[in-house]
Every structure is written in structure tokens, then in C-alpha cells.
Design a protein around this motif. Structure first.
Motif, short mmCIF file in Angstrom:
data_model
loop_
_atom_site.label_atom_id
_atom_site.label_comp_id
_atom_site.label_asym_id
_atom_site.label_seq_id
_atom_site.Cartn_x
_atom_site.Cartn_y
_atom_site.Cartn_z
N GLY A 343 0.81 -1.22 0.00
CA GLY A 343 0.00 0.00 0.00
C GLY A 343 0.83 1.26 0.00
O GLY A 343 0.37 2.33 -0.42
N GLU A 344 2.09 1.15 0.47
CA GLU A 344 2.98 2.31 0.50
C GLU A 344 3.86 2.39 -0.75
O GLU A 344 4.31 3.46 -1.13
CB GLU A 344 3.90 2.23 1.74
CG GLU A 344 3.16 2.12 3.07
CD GLU A 344 2.23 3.30 3.29
OE1 GLU A 344 2.67 4.44 3.08
OE2 GLU A 344 1.05 3.07 3.65
N ALA A 345 4.11 1.24 -1.39
CA ALA A 345 5.08 1.19 -2.49
C ALA A 345 4.54 1.77 -3.78
O ALA A 345 5.29 2.34 -4.59
CB ALA A 345 5.53 -0.26 -2.71
N PHE A 346 3.23 1.62 -4.02
CA PHE A 346 2.66 2.03 -5.31
C PHE A 346 1.48 2.97 -5.11
O PHE A 346 0.62 2.72 -4.26
CB PHE A 346 2.20 0.79 -6.10
CG PHE A 346 3.29 -0.19 -6.42
CD1 PHE A 346 4.34 0.17 -7.26
CD2 PHE A 346 3.27 -1.47 -5.87
CE1 PHE A 346 5.35 -0.74 -7.55
CE2 PHE A 346 4.27 -2.38 -6.17
CZ PHE A 346 5.31 -2.02 -7.01
N THR A 347 1.45 4.02 -5.89
CA THR A 347 0.29 4.91 -5.88
C THR A 347 -0.72 4.50 -6.95
O THR A 347 -1.90 4.82 -6.83
CB THR A 347 0.73 6.37 -6.13
OG1 THR A 347 1.49 6.43 -7.35
CG2 THR A 347 1.59 6.88 -4.98
N ASP A 348 -0.25 3.81 -8.00
CA ASP A 348 -1.14 3.30 -9.03
C ASP A 348 -1.96 2.16 -8.41
O ASP A 348 -1.41 1.11 -8.05
CB ASP A 348 -0.32 2.79 -10.22
CG ASP A 348 -1.19 2.35 -11.40
OD1 ASP A 348 -2.19 1.64 -11.16
OD2 ASP A 348 -0.86 2.69 -12.55
N LEU A 349 -3.28 2.34 -8.30
CA LEU A 349 -4.11 1.36 -7.61
C LEU A 349 -4.13 0.01 -8.33
O LEU A 349 -4.29 -1.04 -7.69
CB LEU A 349 -5.53 1.90 -7.47
CG LEU A 349 -5.68 3.12 -6.56
CD1 LEU A 349 -7.15 3.54 -6.48
CD2 LEU A 349 -5.14 2.84 -5.16
N ARG A 350 -3.97 0.02 -9.64
CA ARG A 350 -3.96 -1.25 -10.39
C ARG A 350 -2.72 -2.06 -10.02
O ARG A 350 -2.81 -3.27 -9.73
CB ARG A 350 -3.98 -0.96 -11.89
CG ARG A 350 -3.98 -2.19 -12.77
CD ARG A 350 -4.02 -1.80 -14.23
NE ARG A 350 -2.91 -0.90 -14.57
CZ ARG A 350 -1.70 -1.34 -14.88
NH1 ARG A 350 -1.43 -2.64 -14.89
NH2 ARG A 350 -0.73 -0.49 -15.18
N ILE A 351 -1.56 -1.40 -10.02
CA ILE A 351 -0.31 -2.10 -9.65
C ILE A 351 -0.35 -2.48 -8.18
O ILE A 351 0.07 -3.58 -7.80
CB ILE A 351 0.91 -1.21 -9.95
CG1 ILE A 351 1.01 -0.92 -11.45
CG2 ILE A 351 2.19 -1.86 -9.45
CD1 ILE A 351 2.12 0.03 -11.83
N GLN A 352 -0.85 -1.58 -7.35
CA GLN A 352 -0.93 -1.86 -5.91
C GLN A 352 -1.78 -3.10 -5.65
O GLN A 352 -1.41 -3.96 -4.84
CB GLN A 352 -1.54 -0.65 -5.19
CG GLN A 352 -1.57 -0.77 -3.69
CD GLN A 352 -2.31 0.40 -3.06
OE1 GLN A 352 -3.41 0.26 -2.54
NE2 GLN A 352 -1.68 1.58 -3.10
#
Length: 382
Positions: A343-352
Motif C-alpha cells: 500500500g505504500e510502495a505504489f500509488t497506481d491502484l492497479r499495480i498496488q
């Protein structure tokens, strides 16, 4: 009733129930799930904020308790020679997944996925204990060895979150960390004055630490990790990891005893807030995270544990190559911290979402370990 209550905690039922509820909800009604998770719930605070920024303070505080108790005389990481092999295995269990993640990402991934290298570095302590109990039996020495690894790599995971995963939309404001230092200073003074309750440490030191981290845009869930080591405790430990000492009435032991139940059952909230991933979102990040936990953890822990033995720092009694391999497999259970870091590593919700699915798949490491243990005829210690 108390026995059933403890069984729910022992088998991580609240956390797993939250994960299942989130998966069902988001795949039946994605809009409703995300609205519940991120819409204001208490004033301006959302359910996701309350869980990840407030409740997780207690979760990481509990991890800090175990680390603190392990490092004092009589603890499982004291003296240093006793801790060398598990610490070497811990380094293997952190570096191995990172190398596998970055290597696979260079082959099948993309630069957009590079920042996920920290996701597979930590082990879910509760699920690792549960899986190890099923594989080895509850009193096998391999379990204490595994829990030492889980505690140590969770400590490294805390540092990774703090240093490498600041909020990308808000650059670090280091001047606010002075409040965290002030909280640590107050906790030190309270300890010097032998404050007999943990409450002043939490309400003064902990609040200052949280505000400092929040304003500095460093994850505030780590607030108590800087305060808990100052809580007074006996000069010597007489129990092993996760064993309660009824004679220990210190503020550190009282904090753990009184809040452990809240944390164990509150993990339902964590699972509900963080495991809502649509099955259609499975992607490259899913396989990067899962492979890093399965292959990187197993290979790293096994190779570095054997290296430690070769250097003259022995493994625990009854822990040979087969048991060490199983410890590595079980170490791949990265659910809780892996979800948190994703949840902290990616801001892109698809990648997250894809990365979180890899963290969920890591639950399969426990099943694989159980099957491999039976095939290798590893004897359980009842």
C-alpha cells in the motif's frame, strides 16, 4: 469460552476473516467497498486511515516489544554469539527476496514496478507461528528459530518503510522529526524517574512521536517503535518469545498483556482495509511478489543459515537441513507486512492491487511447507 476465544487468536481467525471478507466484498461490489474504506467515517477520518495510521501503531508497537525483550540478557537474541546464525538467516531472508524481485523485474517486469522490492522482505509473525506449529509441532526448536527470524526481519521491515517509502505526494519534512526525538526524550526521562505505568509513555511520548512522523510525512504507524524500547522491563528475561511471565509486572509486559488481545482481534480491521483486491487485477507484480517470497525467502534463509553453521555458529538442536528448508518456506508467509508495504510502495491502484494479490498468494507457502514436511518425513514434536 476463554478457550474458544484463545483458539480464535491462536489460529489468526480475525485476520483471515478480514481478508476473506474484503476479497468477497470488493469482487461483488467494488464501488461500495472502496467507498466504505476511503470515505469519511469518524469526522474527516476514513476507515483506511483509522486502521493503517492509528491501529497499526499498536501492531508495530507489539513487534517492538518482542524485539526489546529478545535483546536483553536471557532473551533469544542475547548474547550476540547466540544470535549470529538467526541474524545471518534473517539477512538472507531479506536480501534474497530483494534480489529475486529485482532480477525477475529486470526480465519480465518494468521500471514502474521497481519500487516494490521492499514488499517481500518481512514475514507475518502470527501466520508463520501457526504454519510452523502444524509442520513441526508446538514445541520444536525450529519454531523459536523461525520466530527470531520473523521478529528480526520485521524490525528491518520497519526501517525499510520509514526510510524508503515516504509519501511520494508529500516530500519528507525532517524538521518535524524533532517532535519524535522529543517523544523519545520524554520516554527516557520517564524511565529515569521509574514511571510505573506505560500510559505516560504512550500518551506523551507516543503522541509526540506520532505527530512528528505524520508531519514529517514518514509513516506514523511506526510511532511506538521509537517509544516502546524505553518502557521499563526486568534486567533479565526468563521466558522465550511470546511466552508470558506471570511474575513480570513491568510496564513493558503490562502493555503487551493488556493490548495483545486488541491487536489480535483488530487485525480483522487490517485485513478488511487492505486485502480488498479484485481477482481481475492479477498481473506481473503479483508473480514478482509471490516468487520473491517463495524462492527468495527459502533460498536466502537456507543458504545463510548453512553459512552460519559452516562459520561455527550452530543451528538449534534438532534443526538440520530439512528443518531449515522448511523454516525458509514458512518464512515466505508475508501477508500482513507485505500488504502494508504494498500500500505504500505504489500509488497506481492497479499495480498496488496486483502486488497485494501476490502477498495474499504467499499464504500458499505455509501449505507448501506442510506438504514438503510430510514428504520429507520431518518428525513433529508434540
Amino acid at each position: 469460552m476463554k478457550r474458544h476465544f484463545n483458539l480464535l487468536r491462536e489460529f489468526s481467525v480475525p485476520l483471515l476473516s478480514g481478508v476473506v471478507a474484503a476479497l468477497i466484498w470488493v469482487n461483488l461490489d467494488a464501488e461500495g467497498y472502496h467507498s466504505f474504506n476511503h470515505a469519511p467515517l469518524f469526522g474527516p477520518l476514513s476507515f483506511h486511515f483509522i486502521t493503517n495510521e492509528l491501529f497499526m501503531v499498536l501492531f508495530f508497537g507489539m513487534a517492538a516489544v518482542e524485539i526489546t525483550q529478545s535483546c536483553v540478557p536471557g532473551g533469544d537474541l542475547y548474547p550476540l554469539r547466540k544470535a549470529v546464525n538467526p541474524l545471518l538467516a534473517t539477512m538472507g531472508g531479506v536480501v534474497g527476496p530483494v534480489l529475486v524481485y529485482l532480477g525477475l523485474n529486470a526480465v519480465i517486469g518494468s521500471p514502474a514496478l521497481h519500487g516494490g522490492w521492499g514488499i517481500p522482505t518481512a514475514t507475518d509473525i502470527a501466520l508463520a507461528w501457526l504454519a510452523a506449529s502444524l509442520v513441526f509441532g508446538k514445541r520444536h526448536p525450529a519454531i523459536a528459530f523461525l520466530l527470531l527470524l520473523a521478529i528480526a526481519d520485521d524490525a528491518i521491515g520497519l526501517a525499510i518503510i520509514a526510510v524508503f517509502y515516504p509519501d511520494p505526494l508529500h516530500p519528507i519534512a525532517p524538521q518535524w522529526l524533532g517532535l519524535t526525538l522529543a517523544g523519545m526524550g520524554i520516554a527516557f526521562l520517564l524511565r529515569q524517574r521509574k514511571a510505573a505505568s506505560y500510559w505516560p509513555y504512550l500518551l506523551i511520548g507516543g503522541v509526540l512521536s506520532w505527530v512528528g512522523l505524520f508531519k514529517a510525512h514518514v509513516h506514523p504507524a511506526l510511532a511506538l517503535a521509537f517509544i516502546v524500547p524505553f518502557l521499563p522491563h526486568p534486567p533479565r528475561e526468563h521466558k522465550h518469545l511470546f511466552e508470558e511471565d506471570p511474575r513480570d509486572l513491568s510496564p513493558l509486559a503490562s502493555f503487551e498483556h493488556e493490548w495483545k488481545v486488541v491487536v489480535d482481534f483488530g487485525l480483522f480491521m487490517f485485513g478488511l482495509a487492505n486485502a480488498g483486491v479484485e481477482f481481475s487485477g492479477i498481473g506481473v507484480a503479483t508473480w514478482l511478489v509471490f516468487a520473491s517470497l517463495l524462492i527468495g525467502k527459502t533460498g536466502g534463509i537456507f543458504s545463510m543459515g548453512m553459512l552460519g553453521k559452516w562459520l561455527g555458529y550452530p543451528l538449534p538442536s534438532q534443526v538440520g537441513k530439512k528443518e531449515l528448508l522448511l523454516v525458509g518456506l514458512i518464512g515466505g508467509l508475508g501477508l500482513t507486512v507485505a500488504l502494508f508495504v504494498a500500500g505504500e510502495a505504489f500509488t497506481d491502484l492497479r499495480i498496488q492491487g496486483a502486488a497485494k494479490m501476490g502477498a495474499l498468494f504467499s499464504g500458499g507457502c505455509g501449505i507448501i511447507a506442510f506438504i514438503v514436511g510430510r514428504l520429507m518425513q520431518v518428525r513433529r514434536k508434540p
